[in-house]
Each structure stands twice: as structure tokens, then as C-alpha cells.
Design a protein around this motif. Structure first.
Motif, PDB file in Angstrom:
ATOM      1  N   ALA A  70       0.814  -1.351   0.047  1.00 25.29           N
ATOM      2  CA  ALA A  70      -0.003  -0.012  -0.019  1.00 25.29           C
ATOM      3  C   ALA A  70       0.871   1.360   0.025  1.00 25.29           C
ATOM      4  O   ALA A  70       0.567   2.287  -0.643  1.00 25.29           O
ATOM      5  CB  ALA A  70      -0.835  -0.001   1.216  1.00 25.29           C
ATOM      6  N   GLY A  71       1.941   1.250   0.620  1.00 24.42           N
ATOM      7  CA  GLY A  71       2.834   2.439   0.806  1.00 24.42           C
ATOM      8  C   GLY A  71       3.426   2.754  -0.397  1.00 24.42           C
ATOM      9  O   GLY A  71       3.766   3.841  -0.973  1.00 24.42           O
ATOM     10  N   PHE A  72       3.929   1.600  -1.268  1.00 25.84           N
ATOM     11  CA  PHE A  72       4.589   1.747  -2.495  1.00 25.84           C
ATOM     12  C   PHE A  72       3.593   2.276  -3.454  1.00 25.84           C
ATOM     13  O   PHE A  72       3.899   3.150  -4.298  1.00 25.84           O
ATOM     14  CB  PHE A  72       5.422   0.553  -2.792  1.00 25.84           C
ATOM     15  N   THR A  73       2.486   1.957  -3.343  1.00 22.89           N
ATOM     16  CA  THR A  73       1.326   2.457  -4.191  1.00 22.89           C
ATOM     17  C   THR A  73       0.988   4.119  -4.223  1.00 22.89           C
ATOM     18  O   THR A  73       0.904   4.604  -5.050  1.00 22.89           O
ATOM     19  CB  THR A  73       0.021   1.639  -3.972  1.00 22.89           C
ATOM     20  N   ARG A  74       1.190   4.286  -2.817  1.00 17.64           N
ATOM     21  CA  ARG A  74       0.860   5.714  -2.719  1.00 17.64           C
ATOM     22  C   ARG A  74       2.239   6.611  -3.126  1.00 17.64           C
ATOM     23  O   ARG A  74       2.226   7.672  -3.825  1.00 17.64           O
ATOM     24  CB  ARG A  74       1.092   6.084  -1.115  1.00 17.64           C
ATOM     25  N   PHE A  75       3.196   5.878  -3.170  1.00 16.05           N
ATOM     26  CA  PHE A  75       4.657   6.688  -3.699  1.00 16.05           C
ATOM     27  C   PHE A  75       4.505   6.855  -5.312  1.00 16.05           C
ATOM     28  O   PHE A  75       4.709   7.690  -5.891  1.00 16.05           O
ATOM     29  CB  PHE A  75       5.815   5.736  -3.321  1.00 16.05           C
ATOM     30  N   ALA A  76       4.240   5.698  -5.969  1.00 14.87           N
ATOM     31  CA  ALA A  76       3.992   5.691  -7.296  1.00 14.87           C
ATOM     32  C   ALA A  76       2.981   6.656  -7.817  1.00 14.87           C
ATOM     33  O   ALA A  76       3.087   7.267  -8.960  1.00 14.87           O
ATOM     34  CB  ALA A  76       3.470   4.097  -7.918  1.00 14.87           C
ATOM     35  N   ALA A 108       0.143   5.721 -19.836  1.00 17.49           N
ATOM     36  CA  ALA A 108       0.559   4.825 -21.215  1.00 17.49           C
ATOM     37  C   ALA A 108       1.207   3.379 -20.888  1.00 17.49           C
ATOM     38  O   ALA A 108       0.513   2.625 -21.925  1.00 17.49           O
ATOM     39  CB  ALA A 108       1.615   5.930 -21.790  1.00 17.49           C
ATOM     40  N   ALA A 109       1.969   3.267 -19.832  1.00 19.10           N
ATOM     41  CA  ALA A 109       2.204   1.987 -19.677  1.00 19.10           C
ATOM     42  C   ALA A 109       1.066   0.916 -19.222  1.00 19.10           C
ATOM     43  O   ALA A 109       0.959  -0.185 -19.480  1.00 19.10           O
ATOM     44  CB  ALA A 109       3.034   2.038 -18.489  1.00 19.10           C
ATOM     45  N   HIS A 110       0.224   1.666 -18.547  1.00 23.72           N
ATOM     46  CA  HIS A 110      -0.932   0.716 -18.039  1.00 23.72           C
ATOM     47  C   HIS A 110      -1.739   0.285 -19.178  1.00 23.72           C
ATOM     48  O   HIS A 110      -2.303  -0.506 -19.244  1.00 23.72           O
ATOM     49  CB  HIS A 110      -1.778   1.627 -17.000  1.00 23.72           C
ATOM     50  N   ALA A 111      -2.071   1.382 -20.150  1.00 20.90           N
ATOM     51  CA  ALA A 111      -2.760   1.137 -21.412  1.00 20.90           C
ATOM     52  C   ALA A 111      -2.001   0.044 -22.275  1.00 20.90           C
ATOM     53  O   ALA A 111      -2.638  -1.056 -22.653  1.00 20.90           O
ATOM     54  CB  ALA A 111      -3.000   2.408 -22.224  1.00 20.90           C
ATOM     55  N   LEU A 114      -4.835  -3.712 -11.803  1.00 28.41           N
ATOM     56  CA  LEU A 114      -5.935  -2.580 -12.463  1.00 28.41           C
ATOM     57  C   LEU A 114      -5.794  -1.265 -12.067  1.00 28.41           C
ATOM     58  O   LEU A 114      -6.290  -0.565 -12.254  1.00 28.41           O
ATOM     59  CB  LEU A 114      -7.187  -3.208 -12.264  1.00 28.41           C
ATOM     60  N   HIS A 115      -4.525  -0.904 -11.217  1.00 30.81           N
ATOM     61  CA  HIS A 115      -4.229   0.404 -10.707  1.00 30.81           C
ATOM     62  C   HIS A 115      -3.710   0.958 -11.943  1.00 30.81           C
ATOM     63  O   HIS A 115      -2.686   0.486 -12.997  1.00 30.81           O
ATOM     64  CB  HIS A 115      -3.078   0.215  -9.776  1.00 30.81           C
ATOM     65  N   PRO A 116      -3.917   2.171 -12.121  1.00 35.16           N
ATOM     66  CA  PRO A 116      -3.542   3.076 -13.363  1.00 35.16           C
ATOM     67  C   PRO A 116      -2.096   3.092 -13.544  1.00 35.16           C
ATOM     68  O   PRO A 116      -1.615   3.627 -14.655  1.00 35.16           O
ATOM     69  CB  PRO A 116      -4.181   4.524 -13.444  1.00 35.16           C
ATOM     70  N   ASN A 117      -1.248   2.806 -12.306  1.00 35.11           N
ATOM     71  CA  ASN A 117       0.059   2.983 -12.494  1.00 35.11           C
ATOM     72  C   ASN A 117       0.744   1.476 -12.941  1.00 35.11           C
ATOM     73  O   ASN A 117       2.005   1.560 -13.030  1.00 35.11           O
ATOM     74  CB  ASN A 117       0.816   3.365 -11.101  1.00 35.11           C
ATOM     75  N   TYR A 118       0.139   0.375 -13.068  1.00 31.85           N
ATOM     76  CA  TYR A 118       0.671  -0.740 -13.451  1.00 31.85           C
ATOM     77  C   TYR A 118       1.084  -0.815 -14.760  1.00 31.85           C
ATOM     78  O   TYR A 118       0.212  -0.891 -15.693  1.00 31.85           O
ATOM     79  CB  TYR A 118      -0.395  -1.951 -12.767  1.00 31.85           C
ATOM     80  N   ALA A 119       2.033  -1.494 -14.940  1.00 25.15           N
ATOM     81  CA  ALA A 119       2.968  -1.611 -16.108  1.00 25.15           C
ATOM     82  C   ALA A 119       2.829  -2.903 -17.003  1.00 25.15           C
ATOM     83  O   ALA A 119       3.140  -3.182 -17.880  1.00 25.15           O
ATOM     84  CB  ALA A 119       4.052  -0.903 -16.304  1.00 25.15           C
TER      85      ALA A 119
END
Length: 555
Positions: free
Chosen positions: A217-223, A344-347, A243-248
């Protein structure tokens, strides 16, 4: 304080350190320990073969971060257990293997089932020892817990001579084991913030062990603060919500070409917890060795891993949990240099994993995965061993939560079934789904009896193409048309499972999978769904014939 036997002291020590279960195959070499367990608070899972028992202990360690406990007898018991020990070492998983040993007075005579365990396990464990005196049991087990969990976690082996187990000793237990954390320094975090501010194409890759739900959870906040794309290493997809918008995407076998290019073009790779070994590094081609062309910040809990393969631009000796706590103070610049990079990476990831390739035959694994995605809870645990079938899980399942994946980075066949049993016993309230191939399952198939005996109501999705599919794929690529030692004559797997008292069905068409899965759920028993797929459906990307024809054309 009354004197106790070595066997009783071992069980007392396990209770002191919080052991929650023992996975074992019994042997006369450690009867004194089994007798002490009779009156202990620790439940015993009786396994069918030591390899399965060790893999169950490894799975417990992988999902909880606490050492899994396995007990086996000497000689053949120990050699069988080596399969699980190897998984624990390559996967950086804490576990302790106890081995019954010959009497100490018989050493060096090649006594019945005698093995020198220091030689046998020395290259694939963190520590191997024999406890020669009962009064040293508390010392050795305390050390085993700390060694197994500190730095880069891994397996520890303790051999137990029979005479020591019945020797009496009056000795106190130490305080319970606690996790040792290593934190980064303030100066390092300040330097990291400067590098992050300067980077235009940063990417994070998460891997390894020593993670917790809070760390994820903490790394998600950082990202989110830095709008940074985040990838997960091979078989570590549970470290970031897919499915988080930062996931590549995942940096594993069959890597998305766009993700590979993103890593190669990065001007700052933040590698946290992992080693970026052969599989995720695409056979060591993503980063140059020893000096990567991309700036690399490598965060790892073991100092010996920093610079071992890749010389980092910045080495941070810290556990993922401790590092993520320190990240809370790292703030983004007023204006991000690549604000749309994560989206873009998540797309690219959604496009890659969202494709549903059609394969030969009436049973489409794409349809199976689509049903699972629509009908399985986010906290369900997925396990698998090794084989082409696992691609369907790794590419098409969206892992959403921490501790929902147990799969061997070592590529060990037979892992999925024992892993599922251990996962269900550890988290009985959660659904556990094991994916297995026909070749993979038959490595540890007997552990279905363990599932039934312990009422571990797992659901096994068995993908049967009547061959060692991965080996056949490589065979066709390198020796097209020359089939040798890869075809299997298989049993009726559903009948096998029913013989144990389980629920089992054979599934031949895509539309039959969903109803069969629901019946398996409702059965209140361990269940097996035998999916017979067309042998031509070798991978999601290519059929057997296509692979062969391409190899023949290539010459």
C-alpha cells in the motif's frame, strides 16, 4: 524447571517462536519429536511425499513471511525434500527443514540412510547444522528462525540425531523470534529524491520477498505521487494491483515487447526487493552486466546481493518494508517531467493482457480465464507449478491484492497442488485455485490425498494436453518433427480425484467450465476440474503446428 527430552525441547521451541503448522512425512528417525507434537498446540499436516511437504512449508513462508516448518526422515526423506528446499532458496522464502538423523555414534560408517547434510544442502540453503546436544536445541532453533528470515530470506536445515532426541536436558527457551529490519539512511533518501526529480523516464520493478500488505500500500502511494509506471517481477504480480492506473505489467516469461522497451529506455530503474535474475531479465538482456546502461537504484535487504550481478548506480541496503516507510518522506517536484507515462504503460498492459487469443479445439483457455476473472473474488489465492499452461494465469489473471499468488520462480514442476493445500490451510476463509498441467500435476499428484484428509477444499484446474508441453515447444523449435520423450499417456484424472472422495468433473468445452466450477465450489470438498485441451493449443500465441512449421522454414 524439569528436564525434557530433545524432542520435547524442539516442539517447545517451535511453540515459543509461533509456529502455526508442521508439514511432515513421518519417520522412525524422529519419533521423539512426533510424540512431543501429540500434546502440542501445533497442528500437523501429514503429507504423502517429502517434496510435497517441503513445498507446502515453502508456500506458508511465501504467503506469511514467517518460516514454514517441514519435518522429514533421513536419507530418502531428505533427498525428496530437496525439491522444496531449492524452491525456497531461489524464491527467497523463509523455511526450516528438520531431518531425522542417524545416532551420532554411528557417523562415518555409511550407516542405514546416512547422509552428510552439510555437503548435501550446503549450496542451496542459508545454513545447515546438526544439533548434537539437547541443551543446545533452544539456541539452534532461535538461530534458525533469525537466519531464515534475515537479509535475503531462505531455507535452513537442521539435522536431529536420534540419540539427541531422547537425551534429557534442563534448559530455558529464549524470547520469541522477531523480524530484523534494515532501514536506508536519510542521506540516501535525499539522493534518491534528487535522482527521481531529474529522471524523465523512471520505472519501478518490484520483486523478491520481505513485503507486507502495508508495504504494498505504501509503495502504491509513492507511485501515485510520482506518476511512475510500476512493473512486477516474474511470479510476483501480487505486489501491485494489476488494475491500478500505474501498473505496467509483469517482467517475466513472454514479456510484453512494449514493457521491455520501456525498461530498456528508462533513465532510472528503481528495483525494489528483487534480483532481476534470468527469467525476469530475459536471459540477462534487459540490463547490461556488470554495468547497466540505465541508471539503476537497487534496493535489497541483503548487502551481498547489491552488486552481485548488476553494479547499481545507487545501492540501498534495506528491506522492502523498511524502504517503503522511508519513501513516505520522498516528495515529487512541483512539475513532473512525464506525467502521462504511467497511464501509457498501463494502457499497454491492458492491451497486452486483454487480448483473448483463439486456440485450436472446443475448449478455449481464454474463455476459461474470462469466466474466472468475472466470478472469482479479488482475495482468491492462485497457485501453479511450471509449464505453458501457467502463461494463462500470469498473462490474463489480474492480481489485485497482496498474498494472492504462490508460484515458483525456480520453475519447479509439481508445486501448484501442494502450494494450494498449504494456502488453504493457512487462509481457510479464502478461495484457493490451483492451476496445473497434466505433467506438472503428476509430479506431486498424491498430495490430493493430503487435501482430502485435511479438508483443504481447493479447486484444481487441470489443463491436460497429454504432453510435457513446454519441453515439446522447445523440442519443436530446435528439432522440428522429431518427437522424443514428451508425449504422455494419462489417467482419468477425474476418476483419480473421486477415488480420494473429492468432487471431480471432466470439462471438454468452454461453455461447460463455469457450471462445473460452480458445482465444485458448492461441493464442500476438494475438487478437480479436468480440462482436456487440443494438443495443438500449445501456447496462447502459437499452435504446435505453427511452431514446427516456423522452425522448419528457419532451417
Amino acid at each position: 524447571m524439569a528436564a525434557k527430552s530433545g524432542g520435547q525441547l524442539i516442539v517447545d521451541a517451535l511453540e515459543t517462536h509461533g509456529a502455526e503448522r508442521v508439514f511432515c512425512v513421518p519417520g522412525e528417525s524422529y519419533l521423539a519429536v512426533l510424540d512431543a507434537l501429540h500434546d502440542a498446540s501445533i497442528p500437523i499436516t501429514l503429507c504423502r511425499q517429502e517434496g510435497g511437504a517441503a513445498m507446502m512449508a515453502e508456500t506458508y513462508g511465501k504467503l506469511t513471511g514467517k518460516p514454514g516448518i517441514c519435518m522429514v526422515t533421513r536419507g530418502p526423506g531428505a533427498t525428496n525434500a530437496a525439491a522444496g528446499i531449492h524452491v525456497a532458496m531461489q524464491d527467497s522464502t523463509p523455511m526450516i527443514l528438520f531431518i531425522g538423523q542417524i545416532e551420532s555414534g554411528m557417523r562415518e560408517r555409511e550407516a542405514f540412510q546416512e547422509v552428510d547434510y552439510r555437503q548435501m544442502f550446503g549450496g542451496m540453503t542459508k545454513w545447515v547444522a546438526e544439533i548434537d546436544h539437547a541443551d543446545r536445541v533452544p539456541e539452534f532453533i532461535s538461530r534458525a528462525y533469525h537466519v531464515a528470515t534475515s537479509g535475503r530470506p531462505g531455507p535452513v536445515v537442521l539435522a536431529l540425531p536420534e540419540d539427541m532426541l531422547v537425551e534429557m536436558a534442563d534448559v530455558a527457551q529464549p524470547a520469541p523470534w522477531t523480524q530484523v529490519e534494515t532501514y536506508p539512511g536519510l542521506t540516501q533518501m535525499a539522493e534518491l529524491q534528487k535522482r527521481l526529480w531529474a529522471a524523465e523516464r523512471p520505472i519501478a520493478i518490484l520483486g523478491g520477498s520481505r513485503w507486507t500488505e502495508d508495504a504494498v500500500a505504501g509503495f502504491t502511494r509513492f507511485a501515485e505521487r510520482f506518476a511512475m509506471p510500476v512493473a512486477c517481477s516474474f511470479r510476483r504480480q501480487m505486489l501491485f494491483d494489476n488494475l491500478h492506473p500505474n501498473y505496467a505489467g509483469d517482467v517475466g516469461i513472454g514479456l510484453n515487447p512494449k514493457l521491455a522497451e520501456r525498461v530498456k529506455a528508462s533513465d532510472l530503474i528503481l528495483l525494489v526487493g528483487g534480483r532481476l535474475s534470468e527469467m525476469p531479465s530475459q536471459s540477462y538482456t534487459l540490463l547490461d552486466i556488470p554495468q547497466p546502461s540505465q541508471p539503476l537504484v537497487h534496493v535489497h535487504p541483503d548487502a551481498e546481493e547489491l552488486g552481485k550481478v548488476y553494479r547499481p548506480t545507487m545501492a540501498v541496503h534495506a528491506s522492502p518494508s523498511a524502504f517503503v516507510k522511508a519513501l513516505e518522506g520522498v516528495q515529487p517536484p512541483n512539475e513532473l517531467k512525464s506525467p502521462g507515462a504511467a497511464e501509457a504503460a498501463h494502457a499497454d498492459y491492458l492491451s497486452w493482457s486483454g487480448a483473448r487469443p483463439k486456440t485450436p479445439g472446443d475448449l478455449q483457455m481464454a474463455g476459461v480465464m474470462e469466466w474466472i476473472e468475472d466470478n472469482v473474488a479479488d482475495d482468491a489465492i492462485f497457485t501453479n507449478g511450471a509449464g505453458n499452461y501457467a502463461t494463462w494465469v500470469h498473462r490474463f489473471h489480474r492480481f489485485r491484492k497482496f498474498a494472492t499468488q504462490a508460484a515458483p520462480t525456480s520453475g519447479s514442476m509439481g508445486y501448484g497442488l501442494p502450494a494450494a493445500v498449504a494456502a488453504k490451510l493457512t487462509f481457510p476463509e479464502r478461495e484457493v485455485i490451483c492451476f496445473a498441467g497434466d505433467g506438472c500435476l503428476q509430479m506431486t499428484m498424491q498430495e490430493f490425498g493430503t487435501a482430502c484428509q485435511d479438508k483443504a477444499n481447493i479447486i484444481v484446474v487441470l489443463v491436460d494436453n497429454a504432453m510435457y508441453g513446454t519441453i515439446r515447444m522447445h523440442q519443436e523449435r530446435h528439432y522440428p518433427g522429431r518427437v522424443s520423450a514428451t508425449e504422455l499417456v494419462n489417467p482419468d484424472f477425474a476418476a483419480f480425484a473421486r477415488a480420494y472422495g473429492a468432487h471431480a468433473e471432466t470439462v471438454l468445452a468452454t461453455e461447460d467450465f463455469g457450471p462445473a466450477f460452480e458445482r465444485a465450489r458448492a461441493s464442500g470438498k476438494p475438487a478437480l476440474l479436468h480440462l482436456k485441451i487440443d494438443p495443438e493449443a500449445l501456447t496462447p500465441a502459437a499452435s504446435l503446428s505453427q511452431i514446427r512449421e516456423a522452425a522448419l522454414k528457419k532451417g
